[in-house]
Design an enzyme around this catalytic site. Structure first.
Site, PDB file in Angstrom:
ATOM      1  CG  HIS A 132      -2.149   0.941   1.032  1.00  0.00           C
ATOM      2  ND1 HIS A 132      -2.031   2.213   1.424  1.00  0.00           N
ATOM      3  CD2 HIS A 132      -3.348   0.699   0.775  1.00  0.00           C
ATOM      4  CE1 HIS A 132      -3.122   2.797   1.088  1.00  0.00           C
ATOM      5  NE2 HIS A 132      -4.033   2.052   0.571  1.00  0.00           N
ATOM      6  CG  ASP A 186      -8.625  -4.205  -2.988  1.00  0.00           C
ATOM      7  OD1 ASP A 186      -9.800  -3.788  -2.446  1.00  0.00           O
ATOM      8  OD2 ASP A 186      -7.894  -3.236  -3.698  1.00  0.00           O
TER       9      ASP A 186
END
Ligand code: ACO
Length: 427
Positions: A306, A363
């Protein structure tokens, strides 16, 4: 005494204030740098660039913390509802009972879509990706609501915002029904926001059709977890487009397109595809981790890493637990969950992932829940968009109400220097 930073360039000294946020994050205000010195800053991907001051969402990537309007995501996921979170993001405070009822009533009032939008929907082939259809239908709403939102007028803003929030679940569900070649469904005003969305998606022709409450609760929680994430790629897109004073619906349509990409919201579809491929290939996890580490191979472990989180994504923690609960409550034994758990374990022990602080993101586990709920993988990013909508609108609203200048980055030009035009015969 407030802090400052000095820049020395060509023997001259320039001093800039350090701006501190309410949670202690700091940035150098260089807004007059070019005017003072002729210099700009270069920061591809905006890794170090703050584009705005904002009161909406706080996240601490090092510690893995996320808060909407000061409320920790863990508390909101456990105790709140998606509609309440919509209100919180948009108006800054949790609603009173009266405020919430008014908000809900307004959402119900606008819960229909112009007949002509159905015609646009039917113009798409059923093979079209639902995100492409959703971006187009959302943009098309501008044509049916041409009045510019008066951003200074609270009532006008309230109606514009609730109108979009109310119509979006219908459009989202219709993209699914198109892909399945199912007849169009209508809103049921007796149902709550999320339950209504579920029936819009899954309703069949049977009169007594009812969505399983386990599904409604799981979707409600997932939508809360996706509701905002400060200045990410799609929210920044919404702000950038909106900064030209393009309308609300158009700006949101641009955000949907930004979310579609596999490095952003499209990753949830890519994760399930990856896990399914690993399963079909015999489940050799180390092979895939090695492939992700190989710099000559474009493959990345989807759902890992991320831009901001250099620790476990707090949303991934909640979703991982929710995935477990949902599978258990629905009595589903999904081998793909075991593969995901195994892959996480292998990756988190690997030096490559440890060194680069690559952890599972939001996700990684969300697709497993969507799959268990019977949502096809092409719809995963639409689910993300439905959750993110209040965040995008809140970002757009804040940007317009604080009268931000048009977004317009600079560049360092590296192309050809001045040269004369050559006629065709001399080239
Ligand atoms: N698998 C393998 N290596 C990775 C991964 C991954 N998933 N993610 C990052 N890396 C490596 C990069 O190759 C790079 O290595 P290097 O330093 O040796 O060159 C290093 O980690 C840093 O990665 P960057 O791409 O520079 O980090 P950035 O902040 O630009 O990218 C991103 C973040 C796009 C999320 C990236 O981690 C990625 O592509 N992940 C996979 C896709 C994904 O899951 N996206 C969803 C993000 S969450 C969201 O949008 C909702």
């Amino acid at each position: 005494m407030s802090e400052t930073v000095k820049i020395i360039y060509q023997g001259k000294e320039y001093e800039y204030p350090v701006i501190e946020g309410t949670m202690g994050d700091k940035g150098i205000d260089i807004s007059s740098l070019r005017l003072d010195s002729g210099l700009i800053t270069l920061d591809p991907g905006y890794k170090n660039t703050g584009s705005t001051l904002s009161k909406i969402t706080y996240l601490d990537g090092e510690q893995g913390k996320l808060m909407y309007r000061g409320y920790p995501i863990e508390q909101l996921a456990e105790k709140s509802s998606f509609v309440e979170v919509q209100y919180l993001l948009l108006y800054g405070e949790l609603p009173t009972e009266v405020e919430l009822e008014k908000f809900k009533a307004s959402l119900k009032d606008y819960s229909f879509v112009n007949d002509r939008v159905r015609k646009i929907l039917n113009g798409f082939p059923s093979t079209a990706h639902p995100m492409g259809v959703l971006a187009s239908l959302t943009g098309s709403l501008t044509a049916f609501n041409p009045k510019v939102v008066d951003v200074a007028h609270a009532a006008d803003m309230f109606h514009a915002v609730t109108r979009l929030l109310a119509k979006f679940p219908i459009l989202s569900a219709w993209t699914y029904r198109l892909s399945k070649e199912l007849p169009i469904s209508e809103s049921d005003p007796s149902l709550g926001y999320v339950e209504n969305f579920c029936q819009l998606m899954f309703s069949n022709q049977k009169k007594d059709f009812k969505v399983n409450p386990v599904i409604v609760d799981a979707i409600d929680k997932l939508l809360i977890l996706h509701a905002d994430h400060e200045q990410n790629c799609s929210a920044s897109t919404v702000r950038l487009v909106g900064s030209s004073h393009a309308g609300l619906f158009t700006s949101i349509s641009a955000g949907i397109s930004a979310l579609w990409g596999a490095r952003h919201g499209g990753a949830n579809q890519a994760v399930i595809e990856m896990l399914e491929t690993i399963k079909t290939g015999g489940g050799r996890l180390q092979k895939w981790v090695d492939k992700a580490k190989d710099k000559d191979d474009e493959f990345r472990l989807m759902g890992f890493g991320h831009r901001v989180y250099k620790n476990m994504d707090p949303r991934a923690k909640i979703i991982k637990k929710a995935a477990d609960d949902v599978l258990e409550q629905l009595g589903i034994d999904d081998e793909v969950l075991d593969i995901a758990l195994g892959l996480e374990e292998v990756a988190l022990k690997d030096e490559y992932f440890i060194e680069r602080k690559l952890y599972p993101n939001v996700d990684f586990y969300s697709g497993i829940i969507y799959r268990a709920l019977g949502i096809p993988k092409e719809m995963f990013t639409v689910m993300f968009a439905l959750g993110r909508l209040p965040g995008w609108i809140a970002q757009w609203k804040e940007m317009r109400q604080t009268d931000q200048p048009i977004g317009r980055p600079r560049q360092i030009y590296t192309g050809a220097t001045t040269r004369d035009y050559l006629p065709m015969s001399e080239r």
